[in-house]
Motif scaffolding. Structure first.
Motif, PDB file in Angstrom:
ATOM      1  N   SER A  35      -1.558  -3.809   3.293  1.00 15.56           N
ATOM      2  CA  SER A  35      -0.778  -4.046   4.458  1.00 15.56           C
ATOM      3  C   SER A  35       0.031  -3.142   5.024  1.00 15.56           C
ATOM      4  N   ALA A  36       0.821  -2.678   4.173  1.00 16.40           N
ATOM      5  CA  ALA A  36       1.810  -1.485   4.629  1.00 16.40           C
ATOM      6  C   ALA A  36       1.415  -0.192   4.792  1.00 16.40           C
ATOM      7  N   ALA A  37       0.175   0.397   3.802  1.00 15.02           N
ATOM      8  CA  ALA A  37      -0.493   1.450   4.125  1.00 15.02           C
ATOM      9  C   ALA A  37      -1.301   1.771   5.578  1.00 15.02           C
ATOM     10  N   ALA A  38      -2.000   0.671   5.805  1.00 15.86           N
ATOM     11  CA  ALA A  38      -2.685   0.779   7.126  1.00 15.86           C
ATOM     12  C   ALA A  38      -2.061   1.278   8.189  1.00 15.86           C
ATOM     13  N   PRO A  39      -0.954   0.566   8.742  1.00 17.74           N
ATOM     14  CA  PRO A  39      -0.336   0.915   9.954  1.00 17.74           C
ATOM     15  C   PRO A  39       0.226   2.423   9.850  1.00 17.74           C
TER      16      PRO A  39
END
Length: 359
Positions: free
Chosen positions: A18-22
């Motif tokens: 969830s943090a890596a995707a943006p």
């Protein structure tokens, strides 16, 4: 990662995909704004080649290509492409054959590329296919894989790329060698069940092979109608050995008899059937609803929080257990396990501050 949180607060525990995707999407957006003609795989490959390695040199199963580096990505000297075009991922082979592997290897500072394969989904050993290449290849044959002598198993095909400065990345796809037809490991279970307050038809089965499975249905006696395929749930995205489906009034008209048969297809295209068009199974979605007027409301209370959407028996010989992150003072608190004896919830144990997603 430090970021904003609910109720005007901040958190330092934001992580995972969830943090890596943006962050990855943001760097991809920067590259697209600078190079609007680049293809998606060119953008992906540049981000991989310019990432900060976190473990091994190049791609690894835990960290992928590493931590994305926006500065290095936007300063990379040109587009790069690394792709396996054919055979398609998840392709199966039922007989010994020679498979032409087609793909692309294009990059500034290209040192070498190598095509190899390993047995299983996470191979420990790799067998090279041909010699290392020193020149770029664009949508052409990279090598040939012979399945002769390979046992029935999954094969991981790997295309590796190395630059003159030592940076590396790779592509992997999963293939199968499968010379036998699938079989049902357990009898196909088809039964009417309660799903919430209405009846549903549950179809549960297991195969000895990784397969896609589905059920074909049509109203009994309606020979003029085409058979309609309904995919079982896991087959919407992958091959699996465990299959299930709940048919509701969105798929079947209640109180109407249906003919049906179940088919499982492995990666090589071989099939197994339960029921046939000539001798179909019989289905009917029962037209009854749960008599809620006979139910007795029972008040139970849990603290306000984020619950796991399933119950488990976490303690030997115990009642059902529920997991919940308490929510207080504008943030999620510790994870607490509650036992439920049919009347009340009792806290049993607690852990660190994380939101449950599965047990």
């Amino acid at each position: 990662i430090a970021t904003t949180n609910t109720f005007g607060r901040y958190t330092t525990s934001f992580g995972g995909t969830s943090a890596a995707a943006p962050f990855v999407a943001g760097v991809a957006g920067l590259l697209m704004s600078l190079h609007p003609t680049w293809e998606p795989d060119e953008i992906r490959t540049v981000m991989e080649l310019t990432a900060d390695d976190r473990r091994n040199n190049g791609w690894d199963i835990d960290y992928g290509a590493g931590r994305v580096n926006a500065r290095r990505a936007v300063n990379f000297p040109g587009p790069a492409e690394l792709a396996l075009s054919s055979p398609a991922a998840e392709t199966g082979f039922r007989r010994d054959t020679v498979v032409a592997v087609v793909g692309s290897v294009v990059a500034p500072l290209l040192d070498w590329w190598e095509l190899s394969y390993g047995l299983g989904e996470t191979p420990k050993e790799w067998t090279p296919i041909g010699k290392r290449g020193r020149k770029g290849v664009l949508r052409d044959t990279l090598g040939s894989l012979s399945t002769a002598g390979i046992p029935d198993t999954a094969i991981t095909l790997r295309l590796s790329l190395s630059l003159t400065d030592g940076r590396r990345t790779e592509r992997r796809i999963r293939l199968f060698v499968d010379r036998t037809a699938p079989r049902f490991r357990t009898p196909v279970d088809i039964t009417n069940i309660w799903r919430f307050d209405r009846r549903a038809v549950a179809i549960l089965l297991q195969t000895d092979d990784l397969t896609h499975a589905g059920v074909f249905v049509r109203p009994t006696g309606a020979a003029e109608q085409e058979w309609r395929l309904i995919d079982l749930e896991p087959e919407k995205s992958l091959f699996t050995k465990t299959h299930y489906l709940y048919l509701t009034d969105q798929e079947l008209e209640r109180g109407v008899a249906f003919d049906a048969y179940v088919v499982a297809v492995n990666s090589s295209g071989d099939t197994a059937f339960h029921g046939t068009r000539a001798e179909p199974l019989k289905l009917m979605l029962e037209p009854v609803a749960m008599p809620t007027n006979t139910l007795i409301p029972t008040a139970t209370t849990l603290p306000y929080g984020y619950p796991l959407d399933q119950a488990s028996r976490l303690y030997f010989g115990s009642d059902l257990s529920f997991l919940l992150n308490r929510f207080s003072d504008g943030r999620f608190d510790k994870l607490v396990t509650y036992s439920f004896d049919g009347t009340r919830f009792t806290p049993r144990d607690s852990a660190g501050n994380w939101v449950p997603r599965g047990v």
